[in-house]
Design a protein around this motif. Structure first.
Motif, PDB file in Angstrom:
ATOM      1  N   HIS A  71      -3.442  -8.025  -2.712  1.00  0.00           N
ATOM      2  CA  HIS A  71      -3.020  -6.937  -3.596  1.00  0.00           C
ATOM      3  C   HIS A  71      -2.678  -7.483  -4.984  1.00  0.00           C
ATOM      4  O   HIS A  71      -2.080  -8.550  -5.111  1.00  0.00           O
ATOM      5  CB  HIS A  71      -1.768  -6.245  -3.043  1.00  0.00           C
TER       6      HIS A  71
ATOM      7  N   ASP B 206      -9.376  -2.066   1.809  1.00  0.00           N
ATOM      8  CA  ASP B 206      -8.357  -3.109   1.934  1.00  0.00           C
ATOM      9  C   ASP B 206      -8.998  -4.422   2.389  1.00  0.00           C
ATOM     10  O   ASP B 206      -8.948  -4.786   3.561  1.00  0.00           O
ATOM     11  CB  ASP B 206      -7.278  -2.650   2.930  1.00  0.00           C
TER      12      ASP B 206
ATOM     13  N   HIS C 114       0.791  -1.228   0.000  1.00  0.00           N
ATOM     14  CA  HIS C 114       0.000   0.000   0.000  1.00  0.00           C
ATOM     15  C   HIS C 114       0.825   1.281   0.000  1.00  0.00           C
ATOM     16  O   HIS C 114       0.633   2.147  -0.854  1.00  0.00           O
ATOM     17  CB  HIS C 114      -0.952   0.006   1.207  1.00  0.00           C
TER      18      HIS C 114
END
Length: 470
Positions: A390, A327, A141
């Motif tokens: 991710h 997230d 991130h």
């Protein structure tokens, strides 16, 4: 005869005020000679709705219905091809394919695909441009958000809003050129943090950094006068302080001293402009209702979307709204429903409101996060639950207004939504396109730093995505 110190300061103050008009006129005359300015700009301002935490493109924008028959199957190595993983899933024994549990449909004349989670966005589909093939370099991130904002994964570089402020300046002398707003998703105050450096000016002059509006109390710290201090006394204090700072600049020559003078002056003007900006009591009831039930809650995404329109209306050059909470490593179905309840209606209302005000044509709106989400489930996959890790290889970004083609989809991904198959768009390409619509040549907007001509789009080749431009 030696002049009295007060007389000397008064003369300096007079000269400063008298030369300010000349400096402004000179800046106007020399603007035409700025090498980075393009002959025409399609947008005067940008509203960047940054969805921090990385929304799942597979559950919102990029349908893969054929994956249902592969539910639970291990992601083929021919698709993953040894690409790097985060430490959160690199130790998994298998990578079970997780089809989205949400339905998709086409909307508008262009047949834009949107998830059922975005019913309000579906009503403005003909205003949206979707880029499905965005990819990035970072897989975690902080470096990924830093890369989106500054063009570099390492902290300390100027943010995109600061570059725009540096290149174009401000059209409103009572508000900053670059304003930052933040909001939390439903119940997600423990999400990835944001840092002030994400809207910092880096090595550019400090006056170009973003001004963050707080969600409680004064929007800007110390904006209100202390008890017992009236505006006239405040004005007199600032005049004397400016004179002392000018004297310091004459002696030392530090350009940051001039930035400090300008910031004090801006703060004084904001004491009037910001309260007026934040007062939404005169907004029509129908407009407030359009943004949804949270519009009157300070710091909510809905309230910030309305504030973004009001800032655009006042010609603030760059408005960035960071919305946290995307997230979703686990429990994605429930969490993403909450995020879409927060963002879907206000985003659509913002686009309609800008159009109602005649601002959408010259306001570029961008909606997107720092990377995408994996097609495989992080952790266990069940009939009603999954998470996604991710995924920098491909994700989706929306644009609207500001001279982009409405109702079109650019780029494509493979059958697993894992790799770009058509028209790849890098983060540098995206930033180059934003600058281009503002009338800036991204190759020529530079600042000498450590002996190099630094720029937002880095040293690698970046291209304007002309295919999405009207």
């Amino acid at each position: 005869m030696t002049p009295h110190p007060a007389d000397a300061l008064n003369r300096r103050l007079f000269l400063r005020h008298s030369t300010a008009l000349g400096a402004a006129a000179l800046a106007t005359l020399t603007a035409r000679a700025q090498p980075f300015r393009l002959p025409a700009a399609k947008a005067k301002r940008v509203i960047y709705l940054f969805q921090s935490g990385a929304p799942s493109q597979l559950d919102l924008f990029d349908p893969k219905p054929q994956l249902e028959r592969r539910r639970g199957e291990n992601l083929p190595e021919s698709i993953r091809r040894g690409q790097r993983l985060t430490t959160m899933t690199s130790g998994q024994a298998t990578f079970p394919t997780a089809p989205s549990m949400f339905k998709f449909a086409q909307h508008g004349k262009g047949g834009l695909w949107l998830s059922e989670l975005m019913p309000h966005m579906a009503t403005v589909a003909d205003d949206l441009t979707m880029i499905r093939s965005v990819h990035t370099e970072a897989i975690n991130h902080d470096p990924a958000i830093t890369f989106c904002q500054t063009g570099n994964q390492l902290a300390g570089r100027p943010s995109i809003g600061s570059w725009v402020s540096y290149g174009l300046g401000s059209e409103n002398q009572s508000l900053p050129a670059y304003v930052v707003l933040t909001s939390f998703g439903s119940g997600r105050r423990d999400d990835q943090p944001l840092y002030d450096r994400l809207w910092g000016a880096g090595f550019l002059p400090g006056r170009h950094q973003g001004v963050k509006f707080r969600n409680t109390g004064d929007a800007v710290l110390f904006l209100s006068n202390p008890p017992g201090v009236d505006p006239a006394a405040r004005r007199a204090t600032l005049d004397r302080l400016a004179a002392l700072n000018r004297q310091h600049f004459d002696a030392v020559g530090d350009p940051e001293t001039q930035a400090r003078i300008a910031q004090y002056e801006m703060a004084f003007r904001m004491q009037t402009s910001v309260p007026e900006l934040l007062d939404t009591t005169k907004e029509p009831r129908a407009v407030l209702d359009a943004y949804g039930p949270d519009v009157n809650r300070p710091g909510s995404y809905a309230a910030n979307c309305l504030l973004a329109r009001r800032l655009a209306e006042r010609d603030v050059r760059f408005v960035q709204l960071f919305h946290m909470g995307w997230d979703h490593h686990g429990g994605l179905p429930a969490a993403i429903r909450g995020q879409c309840r927060d963002t879907d209606q206000p985003t659509a209302a913002l686009l309609r409101d800008l159009k109602r005000k005649g601002l959408l044509d010259d306001t570029l709106v961008v909606w997107g996060g720092e990377f995408g989400r994996t097609v495989y489930s992080q952790g266990a996959l069940t009939a009603t639950d999954y998470g996604r890790d991710h995924h920098p290889r491909c994700y989706s970004v929306l644009m609207a207004g500001g001279g982009v083609k409405p109702g079109v989809t650019h780029g494509a991904t493979d059958d697993f939504g894992y790799n770009v198959t058509e028209n790849p768009v890098s983060v540098h390409d995206l930033n180059a396109t934003i600058l281009h619509q503002l009338g800036i040549d991204h190759e020529k907007l530079t600042f000498k730093h450590q002996g190099l001509d630094a720029k937002l789009t880095g040293v690698e080749h970046a291209r304007v995505v002309r295919e999405v431009l009207a």
